[in-house]
Motif scaffolding. Sequence first.
Motif, PDB file in Angstrom:
ATOM      1  N   ARG A 256      60.032 -36.899  -7.442  1.00 50.45           N
ATOM      2  CA  ARG A 256      60.414 -36.630  -6.050  1.00 50.45           C
ATOM      3  C   ARG A 256      61.268 -37.752  -5.494  1.00 50.45           C
ATOM      4  N   GLN A 257      60.937 -38.991  -5.855  1.00 54.84           N
ATOM      5  CA  GLN A 257      61.742 -40.124  -5.390  1.00 54.84           C
ATOM      6  C   GLN A 257      63.168 -40.035  -5.922  1.00 54.84           C
ATOM      7  N   ALA A 258      63.304 -39.641  -7.180  1.00 56.05           N
ATOM      8  CA  ALA A 258      64.639 -39.492  -7.769  1.00 56.05           C
ATOM      9  C   ALA A 258      65.418 -38.392  -7.053  1.00 56.05           C
ATOM     10  N   TYR A 259      64.749 -37.290  -6.752  1.00 58.60           N
ATOM     11  CA  TYR A 259      65.393 -36.201  -6.014  1.00 58.60           C
ATOM     12  C   TYR A 259      65.841 -36.680  -4.637  1.00 58.60           C
ATOM     13  N   ASP A 260      64.971 -37.390  -3.939  1.00 58.13           N
ATOM     14  CA  ASP A 260      65.310 -37.869  -2.595  1.00 58.13           C
ATOM     15  C   ASP A 260      66.495 -38.828  -2.624  1.00 58.13           C
TER      16      ASP A 260
END
Length: 283
Positions: free
Chosen positions: A35-39
């Motif tokens: 999720r951090q990578a997506y954000d």
Amino acid sequence: MSMLVAKNWLLARLYEQDQVIVDCRFQLGKPEVGRQAYDAGHIPGAVYLDLEADLSGPVQAHGGRHPLPELTALEERLSRAGIGPQTRVVAYDDQGGMYAARLWWLLRYAGHEQVYVLSEGFSAWEAAGYPVNAEQQVVIPQTFTAQPQRGMWADVSEVREASAAGAHGALLVDSREAKRYIGEEEPIDARAGHIPSAVNRFWKEVLDERGAWKSEAELREHFADIIQEAEEGRDVVVYCGSGVSACPNVLALHHLGYTNVKLYPGSWSDWISYEENPIAVGN
């Protein structure tokens, strides 16, 4: 149409209204990383689906480390992601397609055929200079209604039958690394080895040296003996540790036209949850 699509194919269709792009990046043991990578940056318009929160059900005594989600929960998550009955879905990750293939399998199991996996990951997309942004997509919810395809998977009783029947039953294919298959090393699950009568095809071998999916000709060569069995009418049941990394092997064989290939969703982590199930070691 192929079940694998190239990044330039997606680029040409990036803003089509009947399409949902799904970012499936994830890291085992560090569930927040995807999720951090997506954000931080993703393919424009992509929504995010998490392996454990969205594409798996709660862990129980049996069913493995990543059990299948209940169909009602899956319908709700897909609907919330903007996926409806006519939606074309393109999934990607940055882990060789393992998590994207899990979404591909779940959608196919739920009766949705318009689902494809990007043949290269997010890093290749970004390295090519293709657009990336960190904008949060405004999603218009749809209504996804599952039409479960029971022929897409095998349960533990079917796998027991196949294992006991050996060459006279379904062909079992273990998708884990060879060291785990032979029982030399087991970094995740409580017991080492493999299901008796299974053969080994490490899932990462569907990828070339660049980390992209191999061509159809290369995949046919890689799976030659399995294809021969499938063409002679033998069912193929694919498993891994928890039903995730087996999905690229299932996808590859379906991509080549072999529909008598099933997933054992609970996989090794489900198999060893039954004390009575036998375990083999070595080749």
